[in-house]
Write a protein that holds these residues in place. Structure first.
Motif, mmCIF file in Angstrom:
data_model
loop_
_atom_site.group_PDB
_atom_site.id
_atom_site.type_symbol
_atom_site.label_atom_id
_atom_site.label_comp_id
_atom_site.label_asym_id
_atom_site.label_seq_id
_atom_site.Cartn_x
_atom_site.Cartn_y
_atom_site.Cartn_z
ATOM 1 N N ARG A 66 0.832 -1.207 0.000
ATOM 2 C CA ARG A 66 0.000 0.000 0.000
ATOM 3 C C ARG A 66 0.863 1.253 0.000
ATOM 4 O O ARG A 66 0.540 2.242 -0.677
ATOM 5 N N GLU A 116 2.366 2.021 -3.433
ATOM 6 C CA GLU A 116 1.464 2.621 -4.412
ATOM 7 C C GLU A 116 1.599 4.134 -4.469
ATOM 8 O O GLU A 116 1.278 4.753 -5.489
ATOM 9 N N HIS A 117 2.091 4.726 -3.393
ATOM 10 C CA HIS A 117 2.234 6.182 -3.334
ATOM 11 C C HIS A 117 3.636 6.642 -3.736
ATOM 12 O O HIS A 117 3.926 7.849 -3.699
#
Length: 356
Positions: free
Chosen positions: A218, A221-222
């Protein structure tokens, strides 16, 4: 768990890091008084060492977790020590033996204490006072680069305890504590405490710990994969900033540098190796970076002393760097890579022998 997956993007970052380190020594050897002096002297190009430290912390954490996943803690630690010792020690002692010839050469400036510290991997303790401006130190163009090798080896000795005894959140918290303490510590760049900056290693350990958690996908993803040109740009910005900031701020600056290097390394893990020739060149440099780190400074100094007055600084610098790269290829092919593979074989054989 995919701890064994090779992070190809880090190979090129190693090439960038060793390029910055070599550039940091071209200035002191060749640039004084010349037209290139401002460019070569002004930036703190040795920020490449901090990039190396972050990569090392990350790789060591992943390696230890992978070994621990395959075998018991004691066997994993034993395998880790064998592999790292075979990768680091023989090549360092080989180069140290060659450099020790200077002990019997009049005017070399090399002191017996320089060699002893290098062979014992305590050069960071030995050279700290010298970088801080103390008088009576040996020839810094010979054994001084061994300070960071000593720091790495000392980290390797502690790494299994840190990784196996502390949970991953604790490793991240430890990195935060190291950064806070470092930020409030007076440690001017090139001063005494310059050889004890563990911020980057702690950040690398923290990144490795985070990558081993379920939250990493997660977080990834950034992040956007970083290219070599962008990485070089940010490292250059850091080098110039450290050069112009007042010494009183260098504690904060060094901590921020470690975080920036961590940001670059984390983004580099998201991409595969480059297919362009600059990327392939950096990849090759990364593969010989350890040998090149050990030998480049004495080679540069020797060429400048023997050929500088005849060829001029630019030609002598180019020739010496090319020679150092060629010698590093030979050392890596003849000694570095075979011993690294031998260490892996020995560690695996040891595990098979102790297994029921």
């Amino acid at each position: 768990m995919k701890q064994e997956t090779r992070l190809s993007g880090l190979d090129e970052l190693r090439g960038l890091a060793i390029g910055l380190v070599v550039l940091s020594h071209v200035g002191p050897v060749f640039g004084e008084g010349g037209t290139a002096a401002p460019l070569l002297f002004a930036p703190a190009w040795s920020v490449g060492v901090d990039l190396f430290f972050v990569i090392s912390g990350l790789v060591v954490e992943r390696s230890l977790q992978s070994l621990r996943h395959e075998r018991g803690a004691l066997e994993a630690a034993s395998a880790f020590y064998i592999r790292r010792a075979m990768r680091i020690v023989p090549l360092a002692w080989c180069v140290g033996t060659i450099l020790s010839i200077g002990l019997i050469m009049p005017g070399s400036g090399i002191e017996p204490e320089d060699a002893k510290a290098a062979f014992a991997f305590i050069s960071n303790l030995h050279w700290a006072r010298c970088f801080g401006g103390a008088a009576g130190c040996g020839n810094a163009f010979a054994f001084a680069p061994f300070w960071s090798v000593a720091a790495e080896v000392q980290f390797y000795l502690l790494a299994p305890l840190l990784v196996f005894l502390l949970p991953r959140p604790a490793l991240v918290a430890l990195a935060g504590l190291v950064l806070v303490v470092g930020a409030f510590t007076l440690r001017p760049w090139g001063g005494t405490l310059w050889t004890f900056r563990i911020d980057a290693i702690a950040v690398g350990l923290a990144i490795g710990a985070i990558m081993g958690t379920s939250s990493w996908p997660r977080l990834a993803e950034h992040l956007r994969a970083i290219g070599n040109m962008e990485a070089a740009f940010w490292m250059s910005v850091a080098a110039f900033m450290l050069a112009i900031l007042p010494p009183a701020t260098h504690g904060v600056a060094t901590a921020m540098l470690a975080l920036m290097c961590g940001w670059i390394v984390a983004r580099a893990t998201l991409r595969a190796g480059s297919v362009t020739w600059p990327g392939r060149m950096l990849h090759r440099l990364g593969g010989i970076s350890y040998a090149l780190y050990l030998i480049h400074l004495p080679v540069l100094a020797l060429y400048n002393c023997s050929l500088g007055q005849f060829l001029g600084a630019p030609a002598t610098a180019t020739l010496s760097i090319a020679t150092a790269i060629g010698m590093s290829h030979v050392l890596t092919a003849v000694m570095g890579d075979p011993l690294h593979q031998l260490g892996r074989q020995w560690s695996n054989r040891t595990v098979r022998e102790v297994s029921p």
